[in-house]
Write a protein that holds these residues in place. Structure first.
Motif, PDB file in Angstrom:
ATOM      1  N   HIS C 186       8.358   0.346  -5.988  1.00  0.00           N
ATOM      2  CA  HIS C 186       8.002   1.592  -5.326  1.00  0.00           C
ATOM      3  C   HIS C 186       6.981   2.365  -6.153  1.00  0.00           C
ATOM      4  CE1 HIS C 186       8.536   5.226  -2.863  1.00  0.00           C
ATOM      5  NE2 HIS C 186       8.578   5.913  -3.987  1.00  0.00           N
ATOM      6  N   VAL C 187       7.231   2.408  -7.433  1.00  0.00           N
ATOM      7  CA  VAL C 187       6.304   3.116  -8.312  1.00  0.00           C
ATOM      8  C   VAL C 187       4.931   2.467  -8.261  1.00  0.00           C
ATOM      9  CG1 VAL C 187       5.759   3.506 -10.755  1.00  0.00           C
ATOM     10  CG2 VAL C 187       8.028   4.092  -9.859  1.00  0.00           C
ATOM     11  N   ALA C 188       4.919   1.157  -8.367  1.00  0.00           N
ATOM     12  CA  ALA C 188       3.657   0.430  -8.336  1.00  0.00           C
ATOM     13  C   ALA C 188       2.924   0.692  -7.021  1.00  0.00           C
ATOM     14  CB  ALA C 188       3.933  -1.061  -8.510  1.00  0.00           C
ATOM     15  N   GLN C 189       3.680   0.659  -5.955  1.00  0.00           N
ATOM     16  CA  GLN C 189       3.129   0.886  -4.631  1.00  0.00           C
ATOM     17  C   GLN C 189       2.470   2.263  -4.531  1.00  0.00           C
ATOM     18  OE1 GLN C 189       6.273  -0.214  -1.978  1.00  0.00           O
ATOM     19  NE2 GLN C 189       5.026  -0.028  -0.132  1.00  0.00           N
ATOM     20  N   GLN C 190       3.155   3.263  -5.071  1.00  0.00           N
ATOM     21  CA  GLN C 190       2.606   4.618  -5.034  1.00  0.00           C
ATOM     22  C   GLN C 190       1.276   4.688  -5.762  1.00  0.00           C
ATOM     23  OE1 GLN C 190       4.139   7.187  -3.291  1.00  0.00           O
ATOM     24  NE2 GLN C 190       5.446   5.492  -2.675  1.00  0.00           N
ATOM     25  N   ILE C 191       1.241   4.019  -6.883  1.00  0.00           N
ATOM     26  CA  ILE C 191       0.023   4.074  -7.692  1.00  0.00           C
ATOM     27  C   ILE C 191      -1.117   3.338  -6.994  1.00  0.00           C
ATOM     28  CG2 ILE C 191      -1.006   3.287  -9.853  1.00  0.00           C
ATOM     29  CD1 ILE C 191       1.840   3.727 -11.112  1.00  0.00           C
ATOM     30  N   GLU C 192      -0.814   2.138  -6.529  1.00  0.00           N
ATOM     31  CA  GLU C 192      -1.835   1.353  -5.831  1.00  0.00           C
ATOM     32  C   GLU C 192      -2.404   2.098  -4.643  1.00  0.00           C
ATOM     33  OE1 GLU C 192      -0.330  -2.476  -4.668  1.00  0.00           O
ATOM     34  OE2 GLU C 192       0.429  -2.790  -6.728  1.00  0.00           O
ATOM     35  N   GLU C 193      -1.476   2.581  -3.827  1.00  0.00           N
ATOM     36  CA  GLU C 193      -1.933   3.221  -2.613  1.00  0.00           C
ATOM     37  C   GLU C 193      -2.785   4.445  -2.902  1.00  0.00           C
ATOM     38  OE1 GLU C 193      -0.694   5.184   1.397  1.00  0.00           O
ATOM     39  OE2 GLU C 193       1.023   4.452   0.243  1.00  0.00           O
ATOM     40  N   ALA C 194      -2.385   5.170  -3.943  1.00  0.00           N
ATOM     41  CA  ALA C 194      -3.158   6.353  -4.291  1.00  0.00           C
ATOM     42  C   ALA C 194      -4.571   5.952  -4.693  1.00  0.00           C
ATOM     43  CB  ALA C 194      -2.477   7.108  -5.428  1.00  0.00           C
TER      44      ALA C 194
END
Lengths: 200, 200, 200, 200
Positions: C186-194
């Motif tokens: 989830h954390v990785a996803q947030q960063i990527e998407e941002a």
DNA sequence: AATGAATGAGTTTTCATTCAT
DNA sequence: GATGAATGAAAACTCATTCAT
């Protein structure tokens, strides 16, 4: 109304059980279980009606004072003249009800508790002042100067307490009738002497 | 002797701590921990020296009586004549030591305890009788018939207790000097009246 | 000093006994006797050290929070970069210590108690804000706009709590490692998407 | 039927009084007298209808679950497509009814009680599985592989619980609308990313 | 049906007393 | 001798539950 009466009767019964228990075990060792046993109910019930041990004791103390005041009021209302009023005050403090060993023990407990409770000590102050003013009025009605009446009242009040205390401590030894006799003589002596001094 | 003296000094200190604690918390709520705190020692130590709470309280009560007796003895020995002896008895009961709030509280506690302890109530009886006979002797020495002297002694003793009780209950209100003055006047009055009656 | 250490060790032992007892009986049915039995001492001793049941529970709750903070502090100090710091935060919440059934039960009890205690709810607020700001800082360090970082932090915090709550309720079902894995994703996803959005 | 209806209405009223009382005093301190007072009846009456405190609490917990399920059912039946169904699930959990402070407190109490009651924990399991499968179905309908859909469902469920828990602990701080917005965004994100990955 | 009086079991808490150090 | 840790018995108080009315 019937409920209210019921509750009041219960409280009253518990207060009387408390007085009896104080006599049997002393306030120091008194437990709610003692009072409950005396009243023939469960300990919980007393809490239900009175809330706490403290409140039970307060109610008990207020009861003592109230009873004494009732007796006093009643006797004073029947006294026809100032001298009889002075005697009524004396007699009220040595009624057979007031001299019941249970009641005597409870009063002593009251005094002990009053030292730690503002509300109780306040009640006691009020009572004490009222007694003093009743006695003073009684003496003053005998053509006694106010200052003199006050001193006579003071010593009479002290004698009442002193005889009462002897009754507490030397249970059985003190004879109520004797105490009343000595007190009445003291009152008469105060009045006589004042009038003698006044003439001279 | 040095050990004995040490132990006696300890006991004495604990008794004084008990008196102070009774004043602070009242006998009803008094705990050994209170006394220990007051004395600045551990609770265990008091047990070591006194054995139990009961024994500590007994020692305390005996101490009160002993102190009063010492004062009385000392003052009586200095009184030159019967009248002075009567005054010495009165004064002994209103010494500044006797009127210390802590001591006053402890005496009241004593009275409460005495009702439940044969040994304490016995001590109290003895003291009471001795006071009565001292007073009676004082009055009798004024050419008063014995019966009369007994009654004068009785009312004087009651007045002493009555004033003392007022001091307990209405702390601060009672003025020791005033009490002593009224008591001395009472004594004088008894003597005068007796002689007046005697002549008539 | 040795006394102090002894007392602290005792308190600590009682707190741990409380945690174990909460797990065994639940806060609702928990009694001091339970905790005492668990600790192998008399009930009185816990009062001697902690004062009251309420204070024992408060101490227990503070202990839980303190332990978590210690773990978090330790892991954060070892994390080399912002991403590792985010992961450290996640891992701290799913330590084997934190996931011990006893600890999990105690935390739930904590939440329940916090609703009725200002001091506990205050501690919880502080912790919650600190977690939020730690997470926000972690995301912001990845070139994420602050508003975005805040939302990412918020959802991450909610996920942590959500997974933890599932662990409470469906004991045994939740796999800590799985939770950690999903959270890290989830954390990785947030960063990527941002970063993706940022480029677009 | 009329009697049955009466009884049912009574039970319902008591359950609501229980919810209100749990909020006011907390499950730990909750007494039957509290609930009775809240309901405006005697304590005995609740026993008459519900049997025992335990049964009252069970009925209360079942009520909470039932209410949530009704809302969910109703909203799902109105949702026109898979995406709307996912949103309906989210919204059901943050209804103004569900977010009422009393209800929130009662749910937390539910969780606590569930740990000690097999029947309650069973109900919770069933609900939890149903939520999970509803969410999974919603995601799967978006051309998401089942494994992926499961993870998306899991994190969504965790987020729901996490936001809800924050609402419990930081009363007033959590904004229901905000929670719903973030949750919907999370759902959208899951779907988008899955399709992006799928294409790639 | 509804009340509230009454109970008794159980809970927290207090405290005198003991004992190892 | 002195401490304070530790206990256990007993205290006040609470509360779910029952029951007569």
């Amino acid at each position: 109304m019937p409920k209210m009466g019921q509750a009041a009767a219960r409280k009253r019964a518990f207060v009387e059980a408390a007085i009896a228990s104080i006599h049997k075990k002393g306030i120091v060792a008194l437990t709610m279980a003692d009072v409950a046993r005396e009243a023939g109910v469960s300990a919980g019930l007393i809490h239900h009606y009175l809330g706490s041990k403290d409140q039970l004791l307060h109610a008990t103390m207020r009861h003592l004072l109230h009873e004494l005041q009732q007796i006093l009021k009643h006797r004073l209302s029947r006294a026809k003249n100032p001298h009889k009023r002075l005697e009524a005050i004396i007699e009220s403090n040595f009624t057979s009800e007031q001299m019941r060993p249970e009641v005597v023990s409870a009063w002593l407990a009251f005094y002990v508790q009053a030292q730690r409770s503002d509300s109780l000590s306040h009640l006691l102050h009020i009572y004490s002042r009222r007694l003093q003013s009743n006695l003073t009025a009684g003496f003053a009605a005998h053509d006694m100067p106010l200052a003199r009446a006050r001193i006579a009242a003071e010593s009479t009040a002290a004698l009442i307490d002193g005889f009462w205390l002897k009754a507490v401590l030397v249970e059985g030894v003190m004879n109520h009738k004797h105490a009343v006799k000595v007190l009445k003589r003291h009152v008469a002596q105060q009045i006589e002497e004042a009038s003698a001094t006044g003439i001279a």
